[in-house]
Design a protein around this motif. Structure first.
Motif, PDB file in Angstrom:
ATOM      1  N   SER A   1       0.823  -1.201   0.000  1.00 38.23           N
ATOM      2  CA  SER A   1       0.000   0.000   0.000  1.00 38.23           C
ATOM      3  C   SER A   1       0.861   1.257   0.000  1.00 38.23           C
ATOM      4  O   SER A   1       0.494   2.279  -0.593  1.00 38.23           O
ATOM      5  CB  SER A   1      -0.932   0.007   1.222  1.00 38.23           C
ATOM      6  N   VAL A   2       2.008   1.205   0.670  1.00 39.51           N
ATOM      7  CA  VAL A   2       2.919   2.355   0.675  1.00 39.51           C
ATOM      8  C   VAL A   2       3.519   2.562  -0.714  1.00 39.51           C
ATOM      9  O   VAL A   2       3.696   3.693  -1.166  1.00 39.51           O
ATOM     10  CB  VAL A   2       4.035   2.163   1.721  1.00 39.51           C
ATOM     11  N   VAL A   3       3.819   1.464  -1.409  1.00 43.33           N
ATOM     12  CA  VAL A   3       4.278   1.557  -2.800  1.00 43.33           C
ATOM     13  C   VAL A   3       3.233   2.284  -3.643  1.00 43.33           C
ATOM     14  O   VAL A   3       3.556   3.184  -4.429  1.00 43.33           O
ATOM     15  CB  VAL A   3       4.549   0.149  -3.380  1.00 43.33           C
ATOM     16  N   ALA A   4       1.965   1.903  -3.478  1.00 40.65           N
ATOM     17  CA  ALA A   4       0.884   2.531  -4.241  1.00 40.65           C
ATOM     18  C   ALA A   4       0.719   4.004  -3.877  1.00 40.65           C
ATOM     19  O   ALA A   4       0.570   4.863  -4.759  1.00 40.65           O
ATOM     20  CB  ALA A   4      -0.423   1.775  -4.001  1.00 40.65           C
ATOM     21  N   LEU A   5       0.744   4.315  -2.582  1.00 34.18           N
ATOM     22  CA  LEU A   5       0.533   5.693  -2.133  1.00 34.18           C
ATOM     23  C   LEU A   5       1.663   6.609  -2.585  1.00 34.18           C
ATOM     24  O   LEU A   5       1.412   7.719  -3.072  1.00 34.18           O
ATOM     25  CB  LEU A   5       0.402   5.731  -0.610  1.00 34.18           C
ATOM     26  N   SER A   6       2.907   6.157  -2.432  1.00 29.98           N
ATOM     27  CA  SER A   6       4.036   6.987  -2.839  1.00 29.98           C
ATOM     28  C   SER A   6       4.030   7.213  -4.347  1.00 29.98           C
ATOM     29  O   SER A   6       4.315   8.325  -4.829  1.00 29.98           O
ATOM     30  CB  SER A   6       5.357   6.353  -2.391  1.00 29.98           C
TER      31      SER A   6
ATOM     32  N   GLY B   1       0.862  -2.328  -6.384  1.00 27.45           N
ATOM     33  CA  GLY B   1       1.513  -2.858  -5.192  1.00 27.45           C
ATOM     34  C   GLY B   1       0.772  -3.964  -4.470  1.00 27.45           C
ATOM     35  O   GLY B   1       1.211  -4.401  -3.395  1.00 27.45           O
ATOM     36  N   GLU B   2      -0.347  -4.437  -5.010  1.00 27.83           N
ATOM     37  CA  GLU B   2      -1.089  -5.503  -4.328  1.00 27.83           C
ATOM     38  C   GLU B   2      -0.257  -6.776  -4.252  1.00 27.83           C
ATOM     39  O   GLU B   2       0.345  -7.198  -5.229  1.00 27.83           O
ATOM     40  CB  GLU B   2      -2.404  -5.768  -5.058  1.00 27.83           C
ATOM     41  N   MET B   3      -0.182  -7.363  -3.088  1.00 31.50           N
ATOM     42  CA  MET B   3       0.546  -8.602  -2.790  1.00 31.50           C
ATOM     43  C   MET B   3       2.064  -8.416  -2.756  1.00 31.50           C
ATOM     44  O   MET B   3       2.798  -9.375  -2.546  1.00 31.50           O
ATOM     45  CB  MET B   3       0.195  -9.701  -3.810  1.00 31.50           C
ATOM     46  N   PHE B   4       2.550  -7.176  -2.909  1.00 28.01           N
ATOM     47  CA  PHE B   4       3.995  -6.953  -2.855  1.00 28.01           C
ATOM     48  C   PHE B   4       4.564  -7.322  -1.490  1.00 28.01           C
ATOM     49  O   PHE B   4       5.682  -7.796  -1.385  1.00 28.01           O
ATOM     50  CB  PHE B   4       4.322  -5.490  -3.172  1.00 28.01           C
ATOM     51  N   GLU B   5       3.763  -7.065  -0.430  1.00 23.18           N
ATOM     52  CA  GLU B   5       4.263  -7.373   0.908  1.00 23.18           C
ATOM     53  C   GLU B   5       4.515  -8.856   1.083  1.00 23.18           C
ATOM     54  O   GLU B   5       5.494  -9.263   1.720  1.00 23.18           O
ATOM     55  CB  GLU B   5       3.294  -6.875   1.984  1.00 23.18           C
TER      56      GLU B   5
END
Length: 392
Positions: A76-81, A314-318
């Motif tokens: 989610s941080v990847v998506a937000l940034s 970024g979904e599932m990146f974590e």
């Protein structure tokens, strides 16, 4: 016979210590045998471009895991940034560097936010980052107004899609790329030699000089072969330089700095670390701040690669980042793990995904195969570690 036995023992010991590396080599050989284009210059270049952001996330995640924590919010941080960067560059028309700075600021603020709740309020990292996963995904939708923003173009686009080539000429291959890889090999050899001499000075056991030389030759051959393949394609990817700098820097931080040793101490035994004078709160706080910044770096790279920002980025990146760390030897209880191991774990996932895509394996079957192979890779490593413990 004694010399042969010595070599056999050394090889066995190295196998026990490097089970995941052996598994990685086996997977590469398998896909190379199944598909002729797998090790082609073009596909190797695509591997670097397509999976670099997962490796960047794994660098930060392995430090979080070593400290005995977990971060479920990095996707989610990847998506937000990426969304904030797109809003600054595309929507507002500001320079590319302003978008990068805005994304890094977002990652810093996210890290401070989550680090505060974990370190100073005492909420488990699992809960804080689970909440963060929902919170930052929602903010992404708000920033983008539920729509994609594209394209970046220009210098921002080149962050993850650009190449450095032609600076020293070319003869069917890019000389500059080979020079950079040659410098990397020399640097690796020097660092290994200094490490070996340091161990000898402290009367620690080291491999024989012929085995040491053989290791350097094998590493040099593989690295230069990889560099040559890139040089015959499009040259040296900019994102590979970014990744290499991060790997070197964080390897030094985790292995050579006081901060790095404190992370291992906190993850290994929190109570003992506190009694030894380690500020556990500060360590946990800065570990999450660091993870937030690296997630924003991955967000910049990913949005650059996609040439835009999407609400679902970024979904599932974590899960990919966490799996890379555990496959690479990190312990679920903390205190154990290395940046290099996380990189190997990430490469295993990248190779499997890329190889199966080239073979035309359906997405559903890819998930099944990937899960089984990852499980077997970790089981193989655990089996080797148990053999090593019994041998001692």
């Amino acid at each position: 016979m004694n010399a042969i036995a010595s070599v056999r023992d050394a090889l066995t010991r190295n196998m026990r210590q490097s089970g995941i590396l052996i598994a990685f080599v086996a997977i590469v050989v398998l896909f190379a045998a199944l598909n002729d284009s797998f090790l082609s210059p073009g596909n190797l270049t695509n591997l670097v471009l397509q999976y670099s952001y997962i490796l960047i996330l794994a660098i930060g995640m392995v430090m979080v895991i070593i400290a005995g924590q977990i971060d479920l919010s990095v996707g989610s941080v990847v998506a937000l940034s990426g969304a904030v960067s797109a809003a600054v560059v595309i929507r507002e028309g500001m320079p590319w560097w302003a978008g990068v700075a805005a994304a890094l600021l977002v990652g810093l603020l996210v890290g401070i936010w989550q680090g505060f709740w974990v370190a100073y309020v005492g909420i488990p990292g699992f809960i804080v980052t689970l909440a963060g996963m929902l919170l930052f995904r929602g903010l992404t939708f708000l920033v983008l107004d539920n729509r994609s923003l594209s394209p970046f173009g220009g210098t921002y686009y080149d962050i993850a899609n650009g190449f450095l080539n032609g600076w020293l000429g070319g003869y069917g291959y890019d000389v500059f790329t080979l020079v950079i890889f040659g410098i990397a090999v020399v640097g690796y050899a020097v660092s290994q030699w200094r490490s070996r001499q340091g161990k000898i000075a402290y009367q620690q056991s080291v491999e024989s000089l012929p085995m040491f030389a053989l290791k350097l030759v094998v590493v040099a051959a593989v690295v230069m072969w990889f560099g040559y393949q890139l040089s015959t394609s499009r040259g040296l990817p900019v994102v590979l330089i970014i990744l290499a700098v991060l790997i070197i820097a964080y390897t030094l931080v985790t292995q050579k700095s006081v901060f790095g040793r404190h992370i291992y101490a906190v993850g290994g035994n929190r109570h003992a670390a506190e009694l030894s004078g380690v500020s556990v709160r500060k360590i946990n706080f800065w570990v999450f701040v660091n993870m937030g910044v690296l997630a924003s770096v991955a967000g910049v790279v990913f949005s650059s690669r996609m040439n835009g920002a999407q609400p679902s980025a970024g979904e599932m990146f974590e899960l990919d980042a966490i799996a890379a760390c555990f496959i690479g030897g990190a312990s679920t209880t903390g205190g154990i793990g290395r940046v290099g191991g996380a990189m190997i774990g990430g490469l295993i996932m990248a190779v499997m995904s890329n190889g199966m895509q080239l073979m035309g394996v359906p997405q559903s079957m890819q998930q099944v195969i990937k899960g089984l192979v990852l499980l077997l890779a970790v089981a193989f490593d655990i089996w080797n570690k148990k053999r090593a413990a019994v041998a001692r």
